[in-house]
Design an enzyme around this catalytic site. Structure first.
Site, PDB file in Angstrom:
ATOM      1  N   PRO A 138      68.044  45.533  37.192  1.00 23.45           N
ATOM      2  CA  PRO A 138      67.049  45.917  38.203  1.00 23.45           C
ATOM      3  C   PRO A 138      67.326  45.237  39.544  1.00 23.45           C
ATOM      4  O   PRO A 138      67.884  44.141  39.580  1.00 23.45           O
ATOM      5  CB  PRO A 138      65.729  45.399  37.614  1.00 23.45           C
ATOM      6  CG  PRO A 138      66.105  44.354  36.624  1.00 23.45           C
ATOM      7  CD  PRO A 138      67.463  44.718  36.118  1.00 23.45           C
ATOM      8  N   ASP A 139      66.922  45.912  40.636  1.00 25.33           N
ATOM      9  CA  ASP A 139      66.984  45.214  41.922  1.00 25.33           C
ATOM     10  C   ASP A 139      65.690  44.434  42.095  1.00 25.33           C
ATOM     11  O   ASP A 139      64.930  44.238  41.130  1.00 25.33           O
ATOM     12  CB  ASP A 139      67.295  46.187  43.074  1.00 25.33           C
ATOM     13  CG  ASP A 139      66.164  47.158  43.366  1.00 25.33           C
ATOM     14  OD1 ASP A 139      65.084  47.035  42.755  1.00 25.33           O
ATOM     15  OD2 ASP A 139      66.356  48.057  44.207  1.00 25.33           O
ATOM     16  N   PHE A 140      65.420  43.943  43.282  1.00 24.85           N
ATOM     17  CA  PHE A 140      64.253  43.082  43.469  1.00 24.85           C
ATOM     18  C   PHE A 140      63.057  43.811  44.044  1.00 24.85           C
ATOM     19  O   PHE A 140      61.936  43.657  43.589  1.00 24.85           O
ATOM     20  CB  PHE A 140      64.629  41.894  44.378  1.00 24.85           C
ATOM     21  CG  PHE A 140      65.651  41.003  43.756  1.00 24.85           C
ATOM     22  CD1 PHE A 140      65.270  39.963  42.934  1.00 24.85           C
ATOM     23  CD2 PHE A 140      67.002  41.239  43.944  1.00 24.85           C
ATOM     24  CE1 PHE A 140      66.213  39.157  42.310  1.00 24.85           C
ATOM     25  CE2 PHE A 140      67.961  40.435  43.331  1.00 24.85           C
ATOM     26  CZ  PHE A 140      67.562  39.395  42.518  1.00 24.85           C
ATOM     27  N   ARG A 141      63.318  44.648  45.059  1.00 24.46           N
ATOM     28  CA  ARG A 141      62.202  45.150  45.870  1.00 24.46           C
ATOM     29  C   ARG A 141      61.880  46.624  45.700  1.00 24.46           C
ATOM     30  O   ARG A 141      60.970  47.118  46.357  1.00 24.46           O
ATOM     31  CB  ARG A 141      62.461  44.821  47.347  1.00 24.46           C
ATOM     32  CG  ARG A 141      62.418  43.322  47.601  1.00 24.46           C
ATOM     33  CD  ARG A 141      62.708  42.909  49.020  1.00 24.46           C
ATOM     34  NE  ARG A 141      62.699  41.449  49.128  1.00 24.46           N
ATOM     35  CZ  ARG A 141      63.699  40.654  48.752  1.00 24.46           C
ATOM     36  NH1 ARG A 141      64.823  41.174  48.286  1.00 24.46           N
ATOM     37  NH2 ARG A 141      63.585  39.340  48.847  1.00 24.46           N
ATOM     38  N   ASN A 157      74.617  39.312  45.000  1.00 26.47           N
ATOM     39  CA  ASN A 157      74.351  39.457  43.568  1.00 26.47           C
ATOM     40  C   ASN A 157      74.882  38.280  42.765  1.00 26.47           C
ATOM     41  O   ASN A 157      75.901  37.684  43.100  1.00 26.47           O
ATOM     42  CB  ASN A 157      74.962  40.761  43.056  1.00 26.47           C
ATOM     43  CG  ASN A 157      74.371  41.972  43.754  1.00 26.47           C
ATOM     44  OD1 ASN A 157      73.349  41.855  44.428  1.00 26.47           O
ATOM     45  ND2 ASN A 157      75.005  43.117  43.611  1.00 26.47           N
ATOM     46  N   ASP A 177      75.288  38.685  39.403  1.00 26.38           N
ATOM     47  CA  ASP A 177      75.720  39.248  38.124  1.00 26.38           C
ATOM     48  C   ASP A 177      77.227  39.178  37.924  1.00 26.38           C
ATOM     49  O   ASP A 177      77.726  39.507  36.845  1.00 26.38           O
ATOM     50  CB  ASP A 177      75.234  40.704  37.990  1.00 26.38           C
ATOM     51  CG  ASP A 177      75.656  41.582  39.168  1.00 26.38           C
ATOM     52  OD1 ASP A 177      76.789  41.413  39.676  1.00 26.38           O
ATOM     53  OD2 ASP A 177      74.855  42.435  39.596  1.00 26.38           O
ATOM     54  N   HIS A 220      74.739  34.077  47.117  1.00 24.70           N
ATOM     55  CA  HIS A 220      73.569  33.506  46.460  1.00 24.70           C
ATOM     56  C   HIS A 220      73.920  32.833  45.142  1.00 24.70           C
ATOM     57  O   HIS A 220      73.087  32.694  44.252  1.00 24.70           O
ATOM     58  CB  HIS A 220      72.492  34.585  46.267  1.00 24.70           C
ATOM     59  CG  HIS A 220      71.865  35.036  47.566  1.00 24.70           C
ATOM     60  ND1 HIS A 220      71.052  36.144  47.682  1.00 24.70           N
ATOM     61  CD2 HIS A 220      71.949  34.512  48.820  1.00 24.70           C
ATOM     62  CE1 HIS A 220      70.668  36.280  48.952  1.00 24.70           C
ATOM     63  NE2 HIS A 220      71.199  35.311  49.656  1.00 24.70           N
ATOM     64  N   CYS A 267      71.708  19.537  36.820  1.00 22.95           N
ATOM     65  CA  CYS A 267      70.430  18.848  36.654  1.00 22.95           C
ATOM     66  C   CYS A 267      69.832  18.614  38.036  1.00 22.95           C
ATOM     67  O   CYS A 267      70.503  18.137  38.944  1.00 22.95           O
ATOM     68  CB  CYS A 267      70.653  17.512  35.945  1.00 22.95           C
ATOM     69  SG  CYS A 267      69.196  16.443  36.020  1.00 22.95           S
ATOM     70  N   CYS A 288      69.827  14.355  38.507  1.00 23.99           N
ATOM     71  CA  CYS A 288      71.042  13.528  38.646  1.00 23.99           C
ATOM     72  C   CYS A 288      72.275  14.361  38.984  1.00 23.99           C
ATOM     73  O   CYS A 288      73.359  13.822  39.132  1.00 23.99           O
ATOM     74  CB  CYS A 288      71.290  12.727  37.364  1.00 23.99           C
ATOM     75  SG  CYS A 288      71.853  13.739  35.980  1.00 23.99           S
ATOM     76  N   CYS A 331      68.314  17.973  31.012  1.00 24.72           N
ATOM     77  CA  CYS A 331      69.488  17.119  31.133  1.00 24.72           C
ATOM     78  C   CYS A 331      69.578  16.130  29.981  1.00 24.72           C
ATOM     79  O   CYS A 331      68.593  15.501  29.618  1.00 24.72           O
ATOM     80  CB  CYS A 331      69.412  16.381  32.462  1.00 24.72           C
ATOM     81  SG  CYS A 331      70.813  15.315  32.779  1.00 24.72           S
ATOM     82  N   CYS A 347      69.099  12.455  31.751  1.00 21.36           N
ATOM     83  CA  CYS A 347      67.878  11.978  32.413  1.00 21.36           C
ATOM     84  C   CYS A 347      66.669  12.881  32.154  1.00 21.36           C
ATOM     85  O   CYS A 347      65.613  12.659  32.722  1.00 21.36           O
ATOM     86  CB  CYS A 347      68.116  11.855  33.919  1.00 21.36           C
ATOM     87  SG  CYS A 347      68.110  13.436  34.769  1.00 21.36           S
TER      88      CYS A 347
HETATM   89  P1  OAD Z   1      66.580  44.413  47.140  1.00 21.38           P
HETATM   90  O1  OAD Z   1      65.930  44.774  45.852  1.00 21.38           O
HETATM   91  O2  OAD Z   1      65.769  43.728  48.165  1.00 21.38           O
HETATM   92  O3  OAD Z   1      67.189  45.715  47.823  1.00 21.38           O
HETATM   93  C1  OAD Z   1      67.971  46.639  47.116  1.00 21.38           C
HETATM   94  C2  OAD Z   1      68.192  47.852  47.987  1.00 21.38           C
HETATM   95  O4  OAD Z   1      69.069  48.735  47.324  1.00 21.38           O
HETATM   96  C3  OAD Z   1      66.909  48.615  48.281  1.00 21.38           C
HETATM   97  O5  OAD Z   1      66.940  49.053  49.624  1.00 21.38           O
HETATM   98  C4  OAD Z   1      66.999  49.818  47.319  1.00 21.38           C
HETATM   99  O6  OAD Z   1      66.359  50.972  47.818  1.00 21.38           O
HETATM  100  C5  OAD Z   1      68.479  50.029  47.258  1.00 21.38           C
HETATM  101  N1  OAD Z   1      68.959  50.601  45.999  1.00 21.38           N
HETATM  102  C6  OAD Z   1      68.622  50.307  44.739  1.00 21.38           C
HETATM  103  N2  OAD Z   1      69.333  50.996  43.846  1.00 21.38           N
HETATM  104  C7  OAD Z   1      70.178  51.784  44.575  1.00 21.38           C
HETATM  105  C8  OAD Z   1      71.182  52.727  44.245  1.00 21.38           C
HETATM  106  N3  OAD Z   1      71.522  53.001  42.988  1.00 21.38           N
HETATM  107  N4  OAD Z   1      71.844  53.324  45.264  1.00 21.38           N
HETATM  108  C9  OAD Z   1      71.549  53.038  46.556  1.00 21.38           C
HETATM  109  N5  OAD Z   1      70.610  52.164  46.926  1.00 21.38           N
HETATM  110  C10 OAD Z   1      69.938  51.530  45.953  1.00 21.38           C
HETATM  111  O7  OAD Z   1      67.892  43.574  46.759  1.00 21.38           O
HETATM  112  P2  OAD Z   1      68.787  42.649  47.740  1.00 21.38           P
HETATM  113  O8  OAD Z   1      68.822  43.214  49.109  1.00 21.38           O
HETATM  114  O9  OAD Z   1      70.068  42.414  47.055  1.00 21.38           O
HETATM  115  O10 OAD Z   1      67.800  36.493  46.291  1.00 21.38           O
HETATM  116  O11 OAD Z   1      67.932  41.331  47.738  1.00 21.38           O
HETATM  117  C11 OAD Z   1      68.380  40.211  48.446  1.00 21.38           C
HETATM  118  C12 OAD Z   1      67.953  38.935  47.758  1.00 21.38           C
HETATM  119  O12 OAD Z   1      66.538  38.942  47.539  1.00 21.38           O
HETATM  120  C13 OAD Z   1      68.515  38.746  46.378  1.00 21.38           C
HETATM  121  O13 OAD Z   1      69.829  38.227  46.399  1.00 21.38           O
HETATM  122  C14 OAD Z   1      67.553  37.797  45.740  1.00 21.38           C
HETATM  123  C15 OAD Z   1      66.262  38.342  46.251  1.00 21.38           C
HETATM  124  O14 OAD Z   1      65.260  37.403  46.447  1.00 21.38           O
HETATM  125  C16 OAD Z   1      67.737  35.415  45.497  1.00 21.38           C
HETATM  126  O15 OAD Z   1      67.487  35.479  44.329  1.00 21.38           O
HETATM  127  C17 OAD Z   1      68.011  34.146  46.187  1.00 21.38           C
HETATM  128 ZN    ZN Z   2      70.081  14.594  34.886  1.00 20.42          ZN
END
Ligand code: OAD
Ligand code: ZN
Length: 286
Positions: free
Chosen positions: A36-39, A110, A112, A129, A137, A140, A161, A164
């Site tokens: 899954p993506d995030f947003r 990513n 992954d 990232h 840890c 330490c 850890c 510690c």
């Molecule tokens: P987001 O989930 O913020 O954005 C993913 C984008 O890809 C969105 O605009 C979706 O519409 C688009 N998308 C998803 N599936 C797609 C597909 N099959 N084809 C085309 N577009 C698609 O993910 P990131 O931008 O990677 O950080 O998020 C950035 C960072 O926010 C991540 O690295 C993570 C998160 O907090 C940390 O964990 C530090």
């Molecule tokens: Zn430790």
């Protein structure tokens, strides 16, 4: 050259003469592999966190929150763990870019590691990232490897850890932490050198990554392949936003292309325009 009517076709023509292509990638390039993506509203990780009772979804990746309550992160980590997944056509496209001697670097948000799995040489990848491959840890800084931490996480326990008793955190970058040294070492020279920029599968919501697209030369073409418009206001990338097709072909947009599609469809289209279909299909079948 000043380009008018800049679209995927002209972008491909331009690309065919480039040898220092920089790619900025995000979670969208891995969703077709089942990660899954995030947003994304329905399917993104942040929309599925209710059960963890977080103050706000991103808290799961906040260092301060993690120190007091690491449980939600480790539950989530099981879902995010690499090696359960296979690369997507988009990952193989990145490898093909390298095999065609066109890839300068891929900056990926990513964790992954599917870029590596697809066979992109590690020196061509900047994992902005971090990754799950090593952990430390929090107290330490003792280092732990993937296997050690994974075994504990998959038992739904918190890795601690041996020295510690501090919490062990995978080396993925949390909010409140700096990005890896390698990121800072590469960005200036790479973005100076870039002759073409591809932004793919990212919402460009997270700093400092979401500013990198402004680092390229003012004449460097920027191709965005994504399902939706991206960027925060004030980012020049917003020029490509919803109105992408309006700006297309105008003076204001002689170098930016927004190809609105899935990542896999977008790169497949691009591969066709570049005449790379046979090589691409060989990689997909391998
Ligand atoms: P987001 O989930 O913020 O954005 C993913 C984008 O890809 C969105 O605009 C979706 O519409 C688009 N998308 C998803 N599936 C797609 C597909 N099959 N084809 C085309 N577009 C698609 O993910 P990131 O931008 O990677 O950080 O998020 C950035 C960072 O926010 C991540 O690295 C993570 C998160 O907090 C940390 O964990 C530090
Ligand atoms: Zn430790």
């Amino acid at each position: 050259p000043v380009l008018t009517a800049f679209d995927l076709k002209t972008a491909a023509e331009y690309m065919s003469k480039c040898s220092n292509i920089v790619v900025m990638a995000g979670a969208g390039i891995s969703t077709s592999a089942g990660i899954p993506d995030f947003r994304s509203p329905e399917t993104g990780l942040y929309s599925q966190l209710e059960k963890y009772n977080l103050p706000f979804p991103e808290a799961v990746f906040h260092l301060d929150f993690f120190r007091t309550n690491p449980k939600p992160f480790f539950l989530l980590a099981k879902e995010l763990y690499p090696q359960k997944f296979t690369p997507t056509p988009t990952h193989y496209f990145l490898r093909l870019l390298d095999e065609k001697n066109k890839l300068l670097r891929i900056f990926t948000q990513n964790i992954d590691s599917l870029e590596r799995v697809a066979g992109v040489p590690t020196d061509k990848i900047v994992e902005a990232h971090g990754t799950f491959f090593t952990s430390h840890c929090l107290n330490c800084r003792k280092e732990y490897d993937l296997e050690f931490v994974k075994e504990i996480i998959f038992k739904d326990e918190i890795p601690r850890c041996k020295e510690c008793d501090g919490i062990i955190k995978p080396d993925i970058v949390f909010f409140g932490e700096g990005l890896p040294r390698r990121f800072h070492e590469c960005i200036n020279s790479d973005f100076d050198k870039a002759d073409f920029l591809i932004i793919i599968g990212t919402s460009l919501q997270v700093a400092p990554f979401n500013r990198l697209q402004t680092f390229v030369d003012k004449d460097c073409p920027r191709l965005l392949i994504n399902r939706e418009p991206v960027g925060k206001s004030k980012s020049p990338m917003d020029a490509i936003n919803a109105s992408g097709s309006l700006l297309y072909g105008t003076k204001a947009n002689r170098r930016d292309v927004f190809h609105q599609s899935t990542c896999d469809e977008g790169v497949t289209e691009l591969v066709k325009l570049l005449g790379w279909e046979d090589d691409f299909n060989k990689l997909l079948e391998s």
